[in-house]
Design an enzyme around this catalytic site. Structure first.
Site, short mmCIF file in Angstrom:
data_model
loop_
_atom_site.label_atom_id
_atom_site.label_comp_id
_atom_site.label_asym_id
_atom_site.label_seq_id
_atom_site.Cartn_x
_atom_site.Cartn_y
_atom_site.Cartn_z
NE ARG A 106 6.33 -0.53 9.99
CZ ARG A 106 5.09 -0.38 9.17
NH1 ARG A 106 5.20 0.10 7.99
NH2 ARG A 106 4.36 -1.12 9.60
CE LYS B 82 -1.77 -1.12 3.90
NZ LYS B 82 -1.27 -2.55 4.16
NE ARG C 74 1.92 -5.01 11.12
CZ ARG C 74 3.20 -4.60 10.23
NH1 ARG C 74 4.19 -5.16 10.57
NH2 ARG C 74 2.97 -4.06 9.14
P1 AP5 Z 1 4.85 -1.79 1.99
O1 AP5 Z 1 4.60 -0.66 0.79
O2 AP5 Z 1 5.62 -1.28 2.99
O3 AP5 Z 1 3.55 -2.55 2.25
P2 AP5 Z 1 2.40 -1.73 3.18
O4 AP5 Z 1 1.34 -2.36 2.49
O5 AP5 Z 1 2.26 -0.30 3.48
O6 AP5 Z 1 2.82 -2.44 4.58
P3 AP5 Z 1 2.46 -1.94 6.01
O7 AP5 Z 1 3.29 -2.96 6.86
O8 AP5 Z 1 3.12 -0.63 6.15
O9 AP5 Z 1 1.13 -2.14 6.08
P4 AP5 Z 1 0.45 -1.97 7.67
O10 AP5 Z 1 -0.95 -1.68 7.07
O11 AP5 Z 1 0.59 -2.98 8.35
O12 AP5 Z 1 1.05 -0.54 8.34
P5 AP5 Z 1 0.63 0.85 8.75
O13 AP5 Z 1 2.21 1.73 8.76
O14 AP5 Z 1 -0.35 1.41 7.82
O15 AP5 Z 1 5.75 -3.01 1.29
C1 AP5 Z 1 6.28 -4.06 2.27
C2 AP5 Z 1 7.55 -4.41 1.85
O16 AP5 Z 1 7.54 -5.08 0.49
C3 AP5 Z 1 8.65 -2.84 1.48
O17 AP5 Z 1 9.86 -3.57 1.77
C4 AP5 Z 1 8.46 -2.88 -0.11
O18 AP5 Z 1 9.71 -2.62 -0.64
C5 AP5 Z 1 7.98 -4.50 -0.46
N1 AP5 Z 1 7.28 -4.34 -1.87
C6 AP5 Z 1 6.28 -3.87 -1.97
N2 AP5 Z 1 5.79 -4.13 -3.22
C7 AP5 Z 1 6.21 -4.99 -3.89
C8 AP5 Z 1 6.24 -5.87 -4.81
N3 AP5 Z 1 5.17 -5.71 -5.83
N4 AP5 Z 1 7.12 -6.90 -4.99
C9 AP5 Z 1 7.96 -7.20 -4.02
N5 AP5 Z 1 8.15 -6.55 -3.11
C10 AP5 Z 1 7.48 -5.35 -2.91
O19 AP5 Z 1 0.37 0.68 10.30
C11 AP5 Z 1 1.36 0.17 11.35
C12 AP5 Z 1 0.68 0.19 12.54
O20 AP5 Z 1 -0.30 1.32 12.96
C13 AP5 Z 1 -0.81 -0.88 12.64
O21 AP5 Z 1 -0.60 -2.17 12.94
C14 AP5 Z 1 -1.77 -0.08 13.75
O22 AP5 Z 1 -1.25 -0.65 14.99
C15 AP5 Z 1 -1.50 1.28 13.44
N6 AP5 Z 1 -2.41 1.95 12.52
C16 AP5 Z 1 -2.22 2.35 11.53
N7 AP5 Z 1 -3.41 2.99 10.75
C17 AP5 Z 1 -4.18 2.74 11.68
C18 AP5 Z 1 -5.81 2.67 11.54
N8 AP5 Z 1 -6.38 3.66 10.65
N9 AP5 Z 1 -6.33 2.30 12.63
C19 AP5 Z 1 -5.57 1.79 13.61
N10 AP5 Z 1 -4.63 1.50 13.73
C20 AP5 Z 1 -3.78 1.91 12.73
MG MG Z 2 2.66 1.09 4.75
#
Ligand code: AP5
Ligand code: MG
Length: 213
Positions: A160, A13, A171
């Site tokens: 992270r 994402k 998660r």
């Molecule tokens: P990346 O682009 O980083 O993936 P992502 O979907 O953004 O993953 P996140 O871990 O950031 O998602 P998340 O939803 O768990 O975390 P968030 O920060 O939102 O890609 C992942 C890896 O793969 C990277 O190394 C990238 O280079 C690689 N990659 C990407 N595309 C690829 C491809 N096509 N092929 C190969 N490799 C690829 O949230 C973190 C925490 O915050 C949550 O757990 C929660 O506690 C809290 N939080 C955040 N938002 C909320 C909310 N709205 N409500 C409640 N809690 C929240």
């Molecule tokens: Mg992310």
């Protein structure tokens, strides 16, 4: 244009949101990035959010919703934005819809980046993140020019705290229970678009561009 990125943790994402943001000139709004910036700066919000994030749980809606609504009310969001990591629960989606309806507005696209759980853990262990500008890298799939340093802003990259395999498993469970129902929610509203997130990140982006074109 108002775009929501849906998908499991690690689906890509953030990677895709950043590319959309650059191509279409829309702000990239990531609740995860906002929380991580607060943790880095030692704010009260950061301390509270960290308890949940480190356990792989969601930060409570009351905290998250306010932060998101304040952010999208800022001037740079007037013409649209890419939401990454919000909404993550049905109540969050309902609050966003209500706020947009009051402005006579709506979500244009909810893009689900589809990646099966098996691929996720492998991606997470190689991820490196920039807390300063929100850029995301991978040691194999998206390496930086200089190891450990962000190509875009020169800051040091972090691993992270929530990318440990046990936390990633939590998660994913939380995702399936609380966030996946949003796919149906946005499908019913007629704005859902699905892309295969298992292919190369530039190919994923091409599919998204053809949807937005
Ligand atoms: P990346 O682009 O980083 O993936 P992502 O979907 O953004 O993953 P996140 O871990 O950031 O998602 P998340 O939803 O768990 O975390 P968030 O920060 O939102 O890609 C992942 C890896 O793969 C990277 O190394 C990238 O280079 C690689 N990659 C990407 N595309 C690829 C491809 N096509 N092929 C190969 N490799 C690829 O949230 C973190 C925490 O915050 C949550 O757990 C929660 O506690 C809290 N939080 C955040 N938002 C909320 C909310 N709205 N409500 C409640 N809690 C929240
Ligand atoms: Mg992310």
């Amino acid at each position: 244009m108002k775009i929501i990125m849906l998908g499991a943790p690690g689906a890509g994402k953030g990677t895709q949101a950043k590319m959309i943001s650059e191509k279409y000139g829309l702000p990239h709004v990531s609740t995860g990035d906002i929380f991580r910036a607060n943790i880095k700066n030692g704010t009260e919000l950061g301390k509270e959010a960290k308890k949940y994030m480190d356990a792989g749980q969601l930060v409570p809606d009351e905290l998250t919703v306010k932060i998101l609504l304040d952010r999208v009310a800022q001037d740079d969001c007037k013409n649209g934005y890419v939401l990454d990591g919000f909404p993550r629960t049905i109540p969050q989606a309902e609050v966003l819809d209500k706020a947009l309806t009051e402005l006579g507005d709506k979500v244009d696209y909810a893009i689900n980046v589809d990646v099966p759980d098996e691929n996720i853990i492998n991606r997470m262990s190689g991820r490196r993140a920039c807390v300063t500008c929100g850029a995301t890298y991978h040691v194999v799939y998206a390496p930086t020019k200089v190891e450990g340093i962000c190509d875009k802003c020169g800051s040091e990259l972090i691993l992270r705290d929530d990318d440990k395999p046990e936390t990633v498993k939590n998660r994913l469970e939380v995702y399936h229970k609380q966030t996946q129902p949003l796919i149906e929610y946005y499908d019913k509203k007629g704005v859902l678009k699905e892309v295969d997130g298992t292919v190369d990140m530039n190919e994923v982006f091409n599919s998204i561009v053809s949807i937005l074109a």
